[in-house]
Design a protein around this motif. Structure first.
Motif, PDB file in Angstrom:
ATOM      1  N   ALA A   1       0.834  -1.206   0.000  1.00 45.11           N
ATOM      2  CA  ALA A   1       0.000   0.000   0.000  1.00 45.11           C
ATOM      3  C   ALA A   1       0.864   1.250   0.000  1.00 45.11           C
ATOM      4  O   ALA A   1       0.588   2.221  -0.711  1.00 45.11           O
ATOM      5  CB  ALA A   1      -0.911  -0.001   1.226  1.00 45.11           C
ATOM      6  N   ALA A   2       1.941   1.217   0.800  1.00 39.99           N
ATOM      7  CA  ALA A   2       2.780   2.411   0.943  1.00 39.99           C
ATOM      8  C   ALA A   2       3.557   2.704  -0.348  1.00 39.99           C
ATOM      9  O   ALA A   2       3.714   3.868  -0.722  1.00 39.99           O
ATOM     10  CB  ALA A   2       3.726   2.245   2.132  1.00 39.99           C
TER      11      ALA A   2
ATOM     12  N   GLU B   1       1.182   4.329  -2.648  1.00 40.29           N
ATOM     13  CA  GLU B   1       0.913   5.683  -2.158  1.00 40.29           C
ATOM     14  C   GLU B   1       2.071   6.623  -2.523  1.00 40.29           C
ATOM     15  O   GLU B   1       1.859   7.730  -3.017  1.00 40.29           O
ATOM     16  CB  GLU B   1       0.719   5.579  -0.637  1.00 40.29           C
ATOM     17  CG  GLU B   1       0.283   6.835   0.051  1.00 40.29           C
ATOM     18  CD  GLU B   1      -1.091   7.333  -0.355  1.00 40.29           C
ATOM     19  OE1 GLU B   1      -2.001   6.518  -0.601  1.00 40.29           O
ATOM     20  OE2 GLU B   1      -1.247   8.565  -0.436  1.00 40.29           O
ATOM     21  N   PHE B   2       3.318   6.178  -2.316  1.00 35.79           N
ATOM     22  CA  PHE B   2       4.481   7.030  -2.622  1.00 35.79           C
ATOM     23  C   PHE B   2       4.607   7.266  -4.130  1.00 35.79           C
ATOM     24  O   PHE B   2       5.101   8.304  -4.552  1.00 35.79           O
ATOM     25  CB  PHE B   2       5.775   6.418  -2.074  1.00 35.79           C
ATOM     26  CG  PHE B   2       5.819   6.356  -0.563  1.00 35.79           C
ATOM     27  CD1 PHE B   2       5.129   7.282   0.210  1.00 35.79           C
ATOM     28  CD2 PHE B   2       6.543   5.370   0.093  1.00 35.79           C
ATOM     29  CE1 PHE B   2       5.149   7.231   1.600  1.00 35.79           C
ATOM     30  CE2 PHE B   2       6.575   5.305   1.485  1.00 35.79           C
ATOM     31  CZ  PHE B   2       5.872   6.234   2.241  1.00 35.79           C
TER      32      PHE B   2
ATOM     33  N   LYS C   1       2.010   7.286  -6.092  1.00 33.28           N
ATOM     34  CA  LYS C   1       0.720   7.877  -6.495  1.00 33.28           C
ATOM     35  C   LYS C   1       0.080   7.097  -7.641  1.00 33.28           C
ATOM     36  O   LYS C   1      -0.338   7.661  -8.660  1.00 33.28           O
ATOM     37  CB  LYS C   1       0.897   9.356  -6.866  1.00 33.28           C
ATOM     38  CG  LYS C   1       1.375  10.205  -5.693  1.00 33.28           C
ATOM     39  CD  LYS C   1       1.365  11.689  -6.038  1.00 33.28           C
ATOM     40  CE  LYS C   1       1.626  12.557  -4.842  1.00 33.28           C
ATOM     41  NZ  LYS C   1       2.898  12.274  -4.135  1.00 33.28           N
ATOM     42  N   ILE C   2       0.038   5.774  -7.486  1.00 32.33           N
ATOM     43  CA  ILE C   2      -0.618   4.932  -8.496  1.00 32.33           C
ATOM     44  C   ILE C   2      -1.741   4.155  -7.820  1.00 32.33           C
ATOM     45  O   ILE C   2      -1.720   3.951  -6.607  1.00 32.33           O
ATOM     46  CB  ILE C   2       0.374   3.958  -9.192  1.00 32.33           C
ATOM     47  CG1 ILE C   2       1.077   3.047  -8.170  1.00 32.33           C
ATOM     48  CG2 ILE C   2       1.398   4.739 -10.027  1.00 32.33           C
ATOM     49  CD1 ILE C   2       1.952   1.971  -8.806  1.00 32.33           C
ATOM     50  N   PRO C   3      -2.745   3.694  -8.605  1.00 31.07           N
ATOM     51  CA  PRO C   3      -3.858   2.942  -8.010  1.00 31.07           C
ATOM     52  C   PRO C   3      -3.375   1.672  -7.304  1.00 31.07           C
ATOM     53  O   PRO C   3      -2.422   1.032  -7.737  1.00 31.07           O
ATOM     54  CB  PRO C   3      -4.741   2.590  -9.219  1.00 31.07           C
ATOM     55  CG  PRO C   3      -4.401   3.589 -10.255  1.00 31.07           C
ATOM     56  CD  PRO C   3      -2.951   3.928 -10.040  1.00 31.07           C
ATOM     57  N   PHE C   4      -4.081   1.340  -6.223  1.00 28.94           N
ATOM     58  CA  PHE C   4      -3.690   0.218  -5.356  1.00 28.94           C
ATOM     59  C   PHE C   4      -4.899  -0.685  -5.120  1.00 28.94           C
ATOM     60  O   PHE C   4      -5.977  -0.204  -4.787  1.00 28.94           O
ATOM     61  CB  PHE C   4      -3.186   0.806  -4.030  1.00 28.94           C
ATOM     62  CG  PHE C   4      -3.136  -0.175  -2.890  1.00 28.94           C
ATOM     63  CD1 PHE C   4      -2.253  -1.255  -2.924  1.00 28.94           C
ATOM     64  CD2 PHE C   4      -3.963  -0.032  -1.780  1.00 28.94           C
ATOM     65  CE1 PHE C   4      -2.205  -2.156  -1.870  1.00 28.94           C
ATOM     66  CE2 PHE C   4      -3.914  -0.925  -0.722  1.00 28.94           C
ATOM     67  CZ  PHE C   4      -3.039  -1.991  -0.768  1.00 28.94           C
ATOM     68  N   THR C   5      -4.699  -1.975  -5.303  1.00 27.25           N
ATOM     69  CA  THR C   5      -5.747  -2.950  -4.992  1.00 27.25           C
ATOM     70  C   THR C   5      -5.107  -4.093  -4.216  1.00 27.25           C
ATOM     71  O   THR C   5      -4.087  -4.638  -4.647  1.00 27.25           O
ATOM     72  CB  THR C   5      -6.401  -3.497  -6.277  1.00 27.25           C
ATOM     73  OG1 THR C   5      -6.842  -2.394  -7.073  1.00 27.25           O
ATOM     74  CG2 THR C   5      -7.595  -4.378  -5.965  1.00 27.25           C
ATOM     75  N   SER C   6      -5.707  -4.463  -3.083  1.00 25.65           N
ATOM     76  CA  SER C   6      -5.090  -5.505  -2.244  1.00 25.65           C
ATOM     77  C   SER C   6      -5.835  -6.821  -2.378  1.00 25.65           C
ATOM     78  O   SER C   6      -6.972  -6.865  -2.865  1.00 25.65           O
ATOM     79  CB  SER C   6      -5.096  -5.056  -0.786  1.00 25.65           C
ATOM     80  OG  SER C   6      -6.422  -4.923  -0.332  1.00 25.65           O
TER      81      SER C   6
ATOM     82  N   SER D   1     -11.507  -1.840 -11.401  1.00 23.57           N
ATOM     83  CA  SER D   1     -10.705  -1.631 -12.595  1.00 23.57           C
ATOM     84  C   SER D   1      -9.885  -0.359 -12.449  1.00 23.57           C
ATOM     85  O   SER D   1     -10.399   0.667 -11.994  1.00 23.57           O
ATOM     86  CB  SER D   1     -11.653  -1.527 -13.796  1.00 23.57           C
ATOM     87  OG  SER D   1     -10.936  -1.108 -14.929  1.00 23.57           O
ATOM     88  N   SER D   2      -8.608  -0.430 -12.792  1.00 26.48           N
ATOM     89  CA  SER D   2      -7.726   0.740 -12.691  1.00 26.48           C
ATOM     90  C   SER D   2      -6.897   0.877 -13.956  1.00 26.48           C
ATOM     91  O   SER D   2      -6.544  -0.127 -14.576  1.00 26.48           O
ATOM     92  CB  SER D   2      -6.726   0.613 -11.544  1.00 26.48           C
ATOM     93  OG  SER D   2      -7.276   0.047 -10.417  1.00 26.48           O
ATOM     94  N   PRO D   3      -6.540   2.120 -14.312  1.00 27.61           N
ATOM     95  CA  PRO D   3      -5.595   2.296 -15.414  1.00 27.61           C
ATOM     96  C   PRO D   3      -4.189   1.892 -14.963  1.00 27.61           C
ATOM     97  O   PRO D   3      -3.869   2.012 -13.790  1.00 27.61           O
ATOM     98  CB  PRO D   3      -5.670   3.798 -15.708  1.00 27.61           C
ATOM     99  CG  PRO D   3      -6.123   4.414 -14.427  1.00 27.61           C
ATOM    100  CD  PRO D   3      -6.967   3.394 -13.723  1.00 27.61           C
TER     101      PRO D   3
END
Lengths: 231, 325
Positions: A101-102, A105-106, A108-113, A139-141
């Motif tokens: 996740a971090a 976040e650093f 700045k891209i989409p995150f899915t767990s 769905s994420s780019p």
């Protein structure tokens, strides 16, 4: 004793290799932070079929917490062209569910767990993510980052030719200075383990002894009701 | 800078999670120790009415963030709104439940705010004014006390590990003005299991089946779970055999459960299975092998054929519940 890749990271390596096979192209790079053991883990991933490895080996990282590791990994990744980052859902030592996740976040891209299935098409990734009582489909780019969940795949074993080939694959070793990182800034942990102990070991309880299965069942229910008071 | 405690509640499908009431109750206890206020926040669409209920669990202030984009959980939107609220309120501690969503958003907030995170906490106390959390590491083989040295400290609380206490708080309701750009990630659909199914990690009773089930037919285990109002779990071998979905797996690589009562049927009791259920209050084992390791750590054991014994237990429980009604 041989050091292993954590099971969730192994799912990540396997899924990266499958995506490369499906897309008929691309490069799978393994990034890790650690010493000789981490180098061994990268070699295993290279033997499975990954293309190259980057190891940040710096004694200063020994006291890093998850956020520090994530800072280092995201700095490494920033220097590479990439479409997708796959990470284990959690480290099997500190179990903090933080690094993936971090890093997202650093960067700045989409995150899915906790992903059990993914499909990539038209520059987008669709992920099936396990949640309580079901699955969420999101769905994420690209570029994006997802973390693995058991059920995603069955990791392959490294073949003997794979092991031989892995010896010739590139493994870059870098220090924090190489990455332009100030050890004082990334290494200082915000959280300290102040003590560790073994949990109180559960003791063997009562084996319910009675003449018939029915009598055993009745005695168990009586004890759960009157003694343990849980029903 | 305030030193308050912020509890994040999870609201979905018209209800708060039971785990959210546990988070509120623990937040109230910690707020009383520190002599500070307990703030509760909830994100969603059309949640103001439901949010007022959080006052019953000790919230002094309730911050409701409403927006159509917050209807379904996405890390992007929730992290943005929660980070804003935390930056505005500057709490000393942020608590949420160690659910899939709670662990997710806590990790994102930890990175966004560069704040320490302890996930899956079993107990919390203070030492010299700093929060110390007890949490499992190394697959539950070790319990570690970790001290959070910066604020806000972010903690996720394992479901079923903290008591729920109903204590009325002032519960002043505030609406947080949400401004969100459309997120990059979109939620396409939610594929939920049959409704009415009890969530494994929050169930008060879990009945699990293992290799001894011998096949896909889990009806005896399901009937016992249903009689107890509990959930059905499975060992890794039952999942590996394809008898149960991965989502039912209890253990080191599956779910960690802490019910009041855990009943292991036909499970030998590998250390990895115990890692997923050893914090249960009472463990019962039913296995035909008297040497099965599961008996060495179960509170109550029955040596016998589960297909014979489990239906009899179900019958006795129905009888007991019928009598007490």
């Amino acid at each position: 004793m041989s050091w292993i890749i954590s099971p969730y990271d192994e799912f990540a390596v396997e899924e990266a290799l499958r995506i490369k096979e499906m897309q008929k192209g691309g490069t799978v790079t393994i990034v890790s932070v650690g010493g000789a053991k981490a180098a061994e883990a990268i070699r295993t991933a290279l033997a499975m079929g990954a293309d190259k490895g980057i190891l940040v080996n710096d004694p200063a990282t020994a006291s890093c917490d998850g956020l520090g590791i994530a800072r280092i990994v995201s700095t490494v990744v920033k220097s590479l062209p990439f479409d997708l980052i796959i990470a284990g859902q959690r480290a099997v030592d500190d179990e903090n569910f933080l690094v993936g996740a971090a890093v997202a976040e650093f960067l700045k891209i989409p995150f899915t767990s906790l992903v059990i299935r993914q499909e990539i098409a038209d520059g987008k990734i669709t992920c099936h993510r396990t949640i309580e009582g079901g699955t969420a489909v999101v769905s994420s780019p690209l570029p994006a980052l997802f973390t693995t969940q058991r059920g995603l795949n069955e990791p392959r074993y490294a073949s003997l030719p794979g092991v031989m080939k892995a010896k010739k694959k590139p493994l870059d070793v870098k220090t924090l200075a190489d990455l332009g990182l100030d050890p004082a800034a990334v290494v200082k942990p915000l959280m300290q383990v102040i003590s560790m102990r073994f949990p109180e070991k559960r003791k063997a309880g009562k084996i319910i002894d009675a003449a018939t299965p029915r009598a055993k069942a009745a005695e168990l229910v009586r004890m759960l009701h009157e003694e343990a008071k849980v029903i | 800078m305030s030193q308050d405690i912020l509890a994040i509640a999870e609201y979905a499908n018209g209800v708060f999670r039971k785990a959210s009431y546990e988070v509120l109750s623990e937040g109230r206890r910690l707020a009383d120790i520190l002599g500070v206020k307990l703030l509760a926040t909830v994100l969603g669409n059309d949640i103001q009415g439901a949010a007022s209920r959080l006052a019953e669990y000790g919230a002094d202030r309730i911050i409701a963030a409403e927006h159509p984009l917050l209807k379904d959980y996405l890390p992007e939107t929730c992290t943005q709104v929660l980070a804003e609220i935390i930056q505005k309120e500057t709490p000393a501690l942020v608590l949420t439940s160690a659910t899939t969503q709670g662990k997710d958003v806590a990790a994102c907030l930890s990175a966004r705010l560069y704040a320490p995170l302890a996930t899956d906490c079993l107990a919390i106390h203070f030492e010299d004014g700093k929060p110390v959390a007890t949490r499992p590491m190394y697959g539950g083989k070790v319990l570690a006390d970790v001290r959070l040295d910066a604020t806000p400290g972010i903690l996720t609380l394992r479901p079923n590990a903290f008591a729920i206490r109903k204590i009325a708080g002032a519960g002043t309701m505030e609406l947080y003005p949400v401004a969100l750009e459309p997120p990059q990630t979109s939620c396409i659909e939610m594929q939920m299991d049959a409704s009415g199914k009890v969530e494994l990690t929050e169930a008060d009773v879990v009945v699990s089946g293992g290799r001894g089930m011998g096949g896909k037919d889990f009806s005896v285990v399901e009937a016992l779970a249903s009689a107890l109002g509990g959930a059905v779990g499975a060992s890794r071998s039952a999942v590996d055999e394809g008898w149960r979905p991965v989502s039912d797996q209890v253990g080191q690589t599956g779910k960690v459960v802490s019910p009041s009562l855990y009943i292991a049927c036909g499970i030998s009791g590998a250390i990895q299975h115990f890692a997923g259920m050893q914090t249960s209050k009472v463990i019962v084992a039913i296995n035909k092998d008297p040497e099965a390791p599961v008996f060495s750590r179960a509170d109550y054991g029955i040596v016998g054929d589960l297909f014979e014994v489990v239906p009899l237990i179900t019958e006795e429980i129905r009888h007991l519940k019928g009598d007490s009604q």
